[in-house]
Motif scaffolding. Structure first.
Motif, PDB file in Angstrom:
ATOM      1  N   ARG A   1      78.910 -13.662  34.568  1.00  0.00           N
ATOM      2  CA  ARG A   1      78.254 -14.945  34.286  1.00  0.00           C
ATOM      3  C   ARG A   1      78.835 -15.545  33.016  1.00  0.00           C
ATOM      4  O   ARG A   1      79.499 -14.880  32.229  1.00  0.00           O
ATOM      5  N   ASP A   2      78.552 -16.808  32.803  1.00  0.00           N
ATOM      6  CA  ASP A   2      78.986 -17.547  31.622  1.00  0.00           C
ATOM      7  C   ASP A   2      78.000 -17.262  30.495  1.00  0.00           C
ATOM      8  O   ASP A   2      76.801 -17.487  30.633  1.00  0.00           O
ATOM      9  N   SER A   3      78.502 -16.797  29.355  1.00  0.00           N
ATOM     10  CA  SER A   3      77.613 -16.452  28.241  1.00  0.00           C
ATOM     11  C   SER A   3      76.890 -17.670  27.667  1.00  0.00           C
ATOM     12  O   SER A   3      75.840 -17.526  27.059  1.00  0.00           O
ATOM     13  N   LYS A   4      77.442 -18.859  27.867  1.00  0.00           N
ATOM     14  CA  LYS A   4      76.791 -20.070  27.361  1.00  0.00           C
ATOM     15  C   LYS A   4      75.616 -20.494  28.239  1.00  0.00           C
ATOM     16  O   LYS A   4      74.824 -21.332  27.840  1.00  0.00           O
TER      17      LYS A   4
ATOM     18  N   GLY B   1      82.587 -13.570  18.805  1.00  0.00           N
ATOM     19  CA  GLY B   1      81.264 -13.958  18.353  1.00  0.00           C
ATOM     20  C   GLY B   1      80.938 -15.427  18.541  1.00  0.00           C
ATOM     21  O   GLY B   1      79.897 -15.895  18.102  1.00  0.00           O
ATOM     22  N   GLN B   2      81.812 -16.170  19.188  1.00  0.00           N
ATOM     23  CA  GLN B   2      81.583 -17.599  19.398  1.00  0.00           C
ATOM     24  C   GLN B   2      80.692 -17.886  20.598  1.00  0.00           C
ATOM     25  O   GLN B   2      80.203 -18.987  20.747  1.00  0.00           O
ATOM     26  N   GLY B   3      80.521 -16.916  21.482  1.00  0.00           N
ATOM     27  CA  GLY B   3      79.685 -17.118  22.658  1.00  0.00           C
ATOM     28  C   GLY B   3      80.392 -17.803  23.806  1.00  0.00           C
ATOM     29  O   GLY B   3      79.779 -18.106  24.815  1.00  0.00           O
ATOM     30  N   ASP B   4      81.680 -18.047  23.666  1.00  0.00           N
ATOM     31  CA  ASP B   4      82.451 -18.700  24.730  1.00  0.00           C
ATOM     32  C   ASP B   4      83.195 -17.644  25.538  1.00  0.00           C
ATOM     33  O   ASP B   4      84.410 -17.488  25.416  1.00  0.00           O
ATOM     34  N   CYS B   5      82.453 -16.903  26.326  1.00  0.00           N
ATOM     35  CA  CYS B   5      83.095 -15.831  27.063  1.00  0.00           C
ATOM     36  C   CYS B   5      82.324 -15.512  28.328  1.00  0.00           C
ATOM     37  O   CYS B   5      81.299 -16.112  28.614  1.00  0.00           O
ATOM     38  N   LEU B   6      82.817 -14.528  29.026  1.00  0.00           N
ATOM     39  CA  LEU B   6      82.134 -14.020  30.202  1.00  0.00           C
ATOM     40  C   LEU B   6      81.286 -12.831  29.824  1.00  0.00           C
ATOM     41  O   LEU B   6      81.578 -12.128  28.860  1.00  0.00           O
ATOM     42  N   GLU B   7      80.250 -12.623  30.607  1.00  0.00           N
ATOM     43  CA  GLU B   7      79.447 -11.411  30.487  1.00  0.00           C
ATOM     44  C   GLU B   7      79.530 -10.677  31.817  1.00  0.00           C
ATOM     45  O   GLU B   7      79.528 -11.300  32.877  1.00  0.00           O
TER      46      GLU B   7
ATOM     47  N   PRO C   1      73.225 -18.185  30.256  1.00  0.00           N
ATOM     48  CA  PRO C   1      72.737 -16.920  30.805  1.00  0.00           C
ATOM     49  C   PRO C   1      71.692 -17.077  31.907  1.00  0.00           C
ATOM     50  O   PRO C   1      71.516 -16.174  32.718  1.00  0.00           O
ATOM     51  N   ALA C   2      71.031 -18.207  31.972  1.00  0.00           N
ATOM     52  CA  ALA C   2      70.053 -18.434  33.037  1.00  0.00           C
ATOM     53  C   ALA C   2      70.712 -19.000  34.292  1.00  0.00           C
ATOM     54  O   ALA C   2      70.069 -19.126  35.329  1.00  0.00           O
ATOM     55  N   GLY C   3      71.979 -19.323  34.190  1.00  0.00           N
ATOM     56  CA  GLY C   3      72.706 -19.886  35.321  1.00  0.00           C
ATOM     57  C   GLY C   3      73.108 -18.821  36.325  1.00  0.00           C
ATOM     58  O   GLY C   3      72.731 -17.653  36.197  1.00  0.00           O
ATOM     59  N   PRO C   4      73.889 -19.212  37.319  1.00  0.00           N
ATOM     60  CA  PRO C   4      74.254 -18.272  38.378  1.00  0.00           C
ATOM     61  C   PRO C   4      75.235 -17.203  37.894  1.00  0.00           C
ATOM     62  O   PRO C   4      76.001 -17.410  36.962  1.00  0.00           O
ATOM     63  N   ALA C   5      75.177 -16.072  38.548  1.00  0.00           N
ATOM     64  CA  ALA C   5      76.150 -15.002  38.344  1.00  0.00           C
ATOM     65  C   ALA C   5      77.058 -14.967  39.567  1.00  0.00           C
ATOM     66  O   ALA C   5      76.609 -15.205  40.690  1.00  0.00           O
ATOM     67  N   ILE C   6      78.324 -14.679  39.341  1.00  0.00           N
ATOM     68  CA  ILE C   6      79.270 -14.570  40.448  1.00  0.00           C
ATOM     69  C   ILE C   6      79.439 -13.084  40.753  1.00  0.00           C
ATOM     70  O   ILE C   6      79.897 -12.328  39.898  1.00  0.00           O
ATOM     71  N   PRO C   7      79.059 -12.662  41.957  1.00  0.00           N
ATOM     72  CA  PRO C   7      79.137 -11.235  42.282  1.00  0.00           C
ATOM     73  C   PRO C   7      80.499 -10.862  42.867  1.00  0.00           C
ATOM     74  O   PRO C   7      80.869 -11.321  43.932  1.00  0.00           O
ATOM     75  N   PHE C   8      81.249 -10.056  42.143  1.00  0.00           N
ATOM     76  CA  PHE C   8      82.511  -9.522  42.647  1.00  0.00           C
ATOM     77  C   PHE C   8      82.263  -8.093  43.112  1.00  0.00           C
ATOM     78  O   PHE C   8      81.444  -7.379  42.523  1.00  0.00           O
ATOM     79  N   GLY C   9      82.980  -7.663  44.119  1.00  0.00           N
ATOM     80  CA  GLY C   9      82.944  -6.257  44.492  1.00  0.00           C
ATOM     81  C   GLY C   9      83.585  -5.449  43.370  1.00  0.00           C
ATOM     82  O   GLY C   9      84.464  -5.941  42.669  1.00  0.00           O
ATOM     83  N   ARG C  10      83.142  -4.233  43.178  1.00  0.00           N
ATOM     84  CA  ARG C  10      83.667  -3.405  42.084  1.00  0.00           C
ATOM     85  C   ARG C  10      85.178  -3.205  42.196  1.00  0.00           C
ATOM     86  O   ARG C  10      85.885  -3.286  41.210  1.00  0.00           O
ATOM     87  N   ASP C  11      85.681  -2.930  43.381  1.00  0.00           N
ATOM     88  CA  ASP C  11      87.127  -2.732  43.550  1.00  0.00           C
ATOM     89  C   ASP C  11      87.902  -4.013  43.279  1.00  0.00           C
ATOM     90  O   ASP C  11      88.974  -3.987  42.675  1.00  0.00           O
ATOM     91  N   THR C  12      87.360  -5.129  43.709  1.00  0.00           N
ATOM     92  CA  THR C  12      88.003  -6.424  43.458  1.00  0.00           C
ATOM     93  C   THR C  12      88.080  -6.696  41.969  1.00  0.00           C
ATOM     94  O   THR C  12      89.117  -7.134  41.460  1.00  0.00           O
ATOM     95  N   TRP C  13      87.000  -6.420  41.237  1.00  0.00           N
ATOM     96  CA  TRP C  13      86.978  -6.641  39.787  1.00  0.00           C
ATOM     97  C   TRP C  13      87.986  -5.733  39.087  1.00  0.00           C
ATOM     98  O   TRP C  13      88.720  -6.158  38.208  1.00  0.00           O
ATOM     99  N   ARG C  14      88.042  -4.455  39.478  1.00  0.00           N
ATOM    100  CA  ARG C  14      88.997  -3.514  38.872  1.00  0.00           C
ATOM    101  C   ARG C  14      90.436  -3.973  39.084  1.00  0.00           C
ATOM    102  O   ARG C  14      91.264  -3.891  38.184  1.00  0.00           O
ATOM    103  N   THR C  15      90.736  -4.452  40.285  1.00  0.00           N
ATOM    104  CA  THR C  15      92.082  -4.945  40.584  1.00  0.00           C
ATOM    105  C   THR C  15      92.406  -6.153  39.719  1.00  0.00           C
ATOM    106  O   THR C  15      93.504  -6.253  39.156  1.00  0.00           O
TER     107      THR C  15
END
Length: 67
Positions: A42-45, A24-30, A47-61
């Motif tokens: 993206r960085d929860s602190k 609940g501190q807001g210091d995390c990833l979304e 939310p209007a900043g950039p998102a880093i797009p990972f491929g689904r398989d890359t993220w699962r790994t």
């Protein structure tokens, strides 16, 4: 390129989910779980900043190697 994602991939309409480990501190990833081809993060602190797009398989790994 827009919002840190490749051209043609919109992350504006996704639903962002916070890590359950944030405490609940807001210091995390979304993570956007509902994007059809990517796992945008993206960085929860900033939310209007950039998102880093990972491929689904890359993220699962990556997540599989955390445990």
């Amino acid at each position: 390129m827009s919002n840190g994602t490749p051209a043609g991939t919109a992350v504006n309409a996704v639903i962002w989910h916070r890590s359950s480990y944030s405490g609940g501190q807001g210091d995390c990833l979304e993570l956007a779980l509902d994007h059809p081809t990517l796992a945008p993060v993206r960085d929860s602190k900033n939310p209007a900043g950039p998102a880093i797009p990972f491929g689904r398989d890359t993220w699962r790994t990556f997540v599989a190697h955390l445990g």
